[in-house]
Design a protein around this motif. Sequence first.
Motif, PDB file in Angstrom:
ATOM      1  N   GLY A   1      -5.906  15.465  -1.824  1.00 17.42           N
ATOM      2  CA  GLY A   1      -6.916  14.525  -1.346  1.00 17.42           C
ATOM      3  C   GLY A   1      -7.392  13.516  -2.379  1.00 17.42           C
ATOM      4  N   THR A   2      -6.838  13.560  -3.593  1.00 15.53           N
ATOM      5  CA  THR A   2      -7.258  12.623  -4.644  1.00 15.53           C
ATOM      6  C   THR A   2      -6.104  11.709  -4.996  1.00 15.53           C
ATOM      7  OG1 THR A   2      -8.769  14.263  -5.549  1.00 15.53           O
ATOM      8  CG2 THR A   2      -8.137  12.465  -7.019  1.00 15.53           C
ATOM      9  N   LEU A   3      -6.394  10.421  -5.187  1.00 18.73           N
ATOM     10  CA  LEU A   3      -5.336   9.475  -5.528  1.00 18.73           C
ATOM     11  C   LEU A   3      -4.741   9.818  -6.884  1.00 18.73           C
ATOM     12  CD1 LEU A   3      -4.046   6.801  -4.374  1.00 18.73           C
ATOM     13  CD2 LEU A   3      -5.342   5.653  -6.165  1.00 18.73           C
ATOM     14  N   ALA A   4      -3.429  10.020  -6.925  1.00 18.03           N
ATOM     15  CA  ALA A   4      -2.755  10.370  -8.178  1.00 18.03           C
ATOM     16  C   ALA A   4      -1.747   9.311  -8.590  1.00 18.03           C
ATOM     17  CB  ALA A   4      -2.054  11.722  -8.026  1.00 18.03           C
ATOM     18  N   ALA A   5      -1.313   8.486  -7.647  1.00 13.19           N
ATOM     19  CA  ALA A   5      -0.287   7.489  -7.956  1.00 13.19           C
ATOM     20  C   ALA A   5      -0.415   6.347  -6.962  1.00 13.19           C
ATOM     21  CB  ALA A   5       1.107   8.114  -7.860  1.00 13.19           C
ATOM     22  N   TYR A   6       0.012   5.158  -7.402  1.00 17.23           N
ATOM     23  CA  TYR A   6      -0.157   3.972  -6.559  1.00 17.23           C
ATOM     24  C   TYR A   6       0.881   2.922  -6.940  1.00 17.23           C
ATOM     25  CZ  TYR A   6      -1.986  -0.558  -5.077  1.00 17.23           C
ATOM     26  OH  TYR A   6      -2.100  -1.812  -4.524  1.00 17.23           O
ATOM     27  N   LEU A   7       1.322   2.161  -5.961  1.00 20.90           N
ATOM     28  CA  LEU A   7       2.043   0.906  -6.219  1.00 20.90           C
ATOM     29  C   LEU A   7       1.819  -0.011  -5.022  1.00 20.90           C
ATOM     30  CD1 LEU A   7       4.757   0.833  -4.256  1.00 20.90           C
ATOM     31  CD2 LEU A   7       5.758   2.226  -6.054  1.00 20.90           C
ATOM     32  N   ARG A   8       2.164  -1.292  -5.221  1.00 17.56           N
ATOM     33  CA  ARG A   8       2.128  -2.205  -4.085  1.00 17.56           C
ATOM     34  C   ARG A   8       3.481  -2.901  -3.989  1.00 17.56           C
ATOM     35  NH1 ARG A   8      -1.716  -7.385  -6.010  1.00 17.56           N
ATOM     36  NH2 ARG A   8      -0.192  -8.252  -7.472  1.00 17.56           N
ATOM     37  N   VAL A   9       3.812  -3.316  -2.771  1.00 15.30           N
ATOM     38  CA  VAL A   9       5.027  -4.093  -2.535  1.00 15.30           C
ATOM     39  C   VAL A   9       4.600  -5.456  -2.011  1.00 15.30           C
ATOM     40  CG1 VAL A   9       7.171  -4.285  -1.235  1.00 15.30           C
ATOM     41  CG2 VAL A   9       6.397  -2.039  -2.032  1.00 15.30           C
ATOM     42  N   VAL A  10       4.777  -6.491  -2.827  1.00 14.25           N
ATOM     43  CA  VAL A  10       4.407  -7.844  -2.417  1.00 14.25           C
ATOM     44  C   VAL A  10       5.493  -8.393  -1.492  1.00 14.25           C
ATOM     45  CG1 VAL A  10       3.859 -10.171  -3.224  1.00 14.25           C
ATOM     46  CG2 VAL A  10       3.193  -8.188  -4.603  1.00 14.25           C
TER      47      VAL A  10
ATOM     48  N   HIS B   1      -1.132  -9.895   0.819  1.00 14.83           N
ATOM     49  CA  HIS B   1       0.266 -10.143   1.205  1.00 14.83           C
ATOM     50  C   HIS B   1       1.151  -8.989   0.719  1.00 14.83           C
ATOM     51  CE1 HIS B   1      -0.819 -14.131   2.499  1.00 14.83           C
ATOM     52  NE2 HIS B   1      -1.364 -14.374   1.325  1.00 14.83           N
ATOM     53  N   SER B   2       0.607  -7.798   0.721  1.00 10.18           N
ATOM     54  CA  SER B   2       1.318  -6.628   0.174  1.00 10.18           C
ATOM     55  C   SER B   2       1.184  -5.424   1.090  1.00 10.18           C
ATOM     56  CB  SER B   2       0.726  -6.238  -1.192  1.00 10.18           C
ATOM     57  OG  SER B   2       0.864  -7.259  -2.135  1.00 10.18           O
ATOM     58  N   TRP B   3       2.177  -4.546   0.948  1.00 12.14           N
ATOM     59  CA  TRP B   3       2.030  -3.172   1.417  1.00 12.14           C
ATOM     60  C   TRP B   3       1.508  -2.364   0.242  1.00 12.14           C
ATOM     61  CZ3 TRP B   3       2.536  -1.300   6.257  1.00 12.14           C
ATOM     62  CH2 TRP B   3       3.147  -2.117   7.204  1.00 12.14           C
ATOM     63  N   HIS B   4       0.557  -1.477   0.516  1.00 13.68           N
ATOM     64  CA  HIS B   4      -0.013  -0.628  -0.530  1.00 13.68           C
ATOM     65  C   HIS B   4       0.455   0.808  -0.288  1.00 13.68           C
ATOM     66  CE1 HIS B   4      -2.640  -3.889  -1.890  1.00 13.68           C
ATOM     67  NE2 HIS B   4      -2.615  -4.231  -0.612  1.00 13.68           N
ATOM     68  N   LEU B   5       0.932   1.440  -1.363  1.00 17.43           N
ATOM     69  CA  LEU B   5       1.411   2.823  -1.265  1.00 17.43           C
ATOM     70  C   LEU B   5       0.509   3.709  -2.106  1.00 17.43           C
ATOM     71  CD1 LEU B   5       3.421   5.019  -0.465  1.00 17.43           C
ATOM     72  CD2 LEU B   5       4.871   4.284  -2.387  1.00 17.43           C
ATOM     73  N   LEU B   6      -0.201   4.609  -1.436  1.00 15.06           N
ATOM     74  CA  LEU B   6      -1.118   5.516  -2.105  1.00 15.06           C
ATOM     75  C   LEU B   6      -0.507   6.911  -2.099  1.00 15.06           C
ATOM     76  CD1 LEU B   6      -2.866   3.067  -0.988  1.00 15.06           C
ATOM     77  CD2 LEU B   6      -4.805   4.639  -1.014  1.00 15.06           C
ATOM     78  N   GLY B   7      -0.387   7.503  -3.268  1.00 19.54           N
ATOM     79  CA  GLY B   7       0.140   8.862  -3.389  1.00 19.54           C
ATOM     80  C   GLY B   7      -0.989   9.805  -3.792  1.00 19.54           C
ATOM     81  N   SER B   8      -1.278  10.759  -2.921  1.00 20.11           N
ATOM     82  CA  SER B   8      -2.414  11.639  -3.184  1.00 20.11           C
ATOM     83  C   SER B   8      -1.975  13.071  -3.417  1.00 20.11           C
ATOM     84  CB  SER B   8      -3.390  11.613  -2.005  1.00 20.11           C
ATOM     85  OG  SER B   8      -3.865  10.316  -1.810  1.00 20.11           O
ATOM     86  N   MET B   9      -2.809  13.758  -4.152  1.00 25.52           N
ATOM     87  CA  MET B   9      -2.580  15.179  -4.452  1.00 25.52           C
ATOM     88  C   MET B   9      -3.898  15.892  -4.166  1.00 25.52           C
ATOM     89  SD  MET B   9      -0.455  17.263  -6.113  1.00 25.52           S
ATOM     90  CE  MET B   9      -0.482  18.746  -7.080  1.00 25.52           C
TER      91      MET B   9
END
Length: 156
Positions: A57-66, A47-55
């Motif tokens: 090509g590698t995941l460096a940051a993440y959050l989700r919005v419920v 039940h969330s949007w997922h936000l992946l922040g990459s640098m």
Amino acid sequence: MSALTFRWARLHDLTAPEWHSALAAREAVFIVEQNCPYQDADALDVHSWHLLGSMDGTLAAYLRVVDPGRKSVHAGAFYAEPSIGRVLTAAACRGKGFGRHLMREGIAGCERLFPGQGIRISAQSYLLAFYRTFGFVAIGDEYDEDGIPHFEMQRD
Ligand SMILES: CC(C)(COP(=O)(O)OP(=O)(O)OC[C@H]1O[C@@H](n2cnc3c(N)ncnc32)[C@H](O)[C@@H]1OP(=O)(O)O)[C@@H](O)C(=O)NCCC(=O)NCCS
């Protein structure tokens, strides 16, 4: 200077490697680093949007919005607003502005996806000043969530 590349997606639209990288980062930070045994992959992920922040090509940051109306915390009530959570920067990438870049993108996403609805978060207490810089205001008293002190914060 932060140069993250962002990807917003619902869980079902993430590839298996993308979802694995997000869960691995969440476990590394919130369970291993913060020494906190808790159920990280939970029912809210669908039940969330997922936000992946990459640098590079590698995941460096993440959050989700419920989604609004799904998250409940200490008081038992459900948040009427969308809720940003699981905010993290990979340990090796900290102090370079990625966390701020991630939060700016997360807030912009909330405003685009849920216009006019505000944002409510359950913030680890040590980051109150960080979240205040984005317009969040603490509400009520400090409470314990999975053994870690938190404050509820709201942004109109
Ligand atoms: C919070 C977090 C995302 C910040 O990421 P970052 O990439 O280092 O952040 P930035 O470099 O963009 O900005 C740093 C800001 O974060 C805050 N911050 C970072 N570490 C902090 C700490 N140990 N104590 C207090 N504030 C901290 C400060 O406000 C700082 O701003 P300043 O540099 O002007 O003092 C990162 O430290 C992290 O992943 N922490 C572990 C997970 C976590 O606790 N998430 C929050 C759950 S509510």
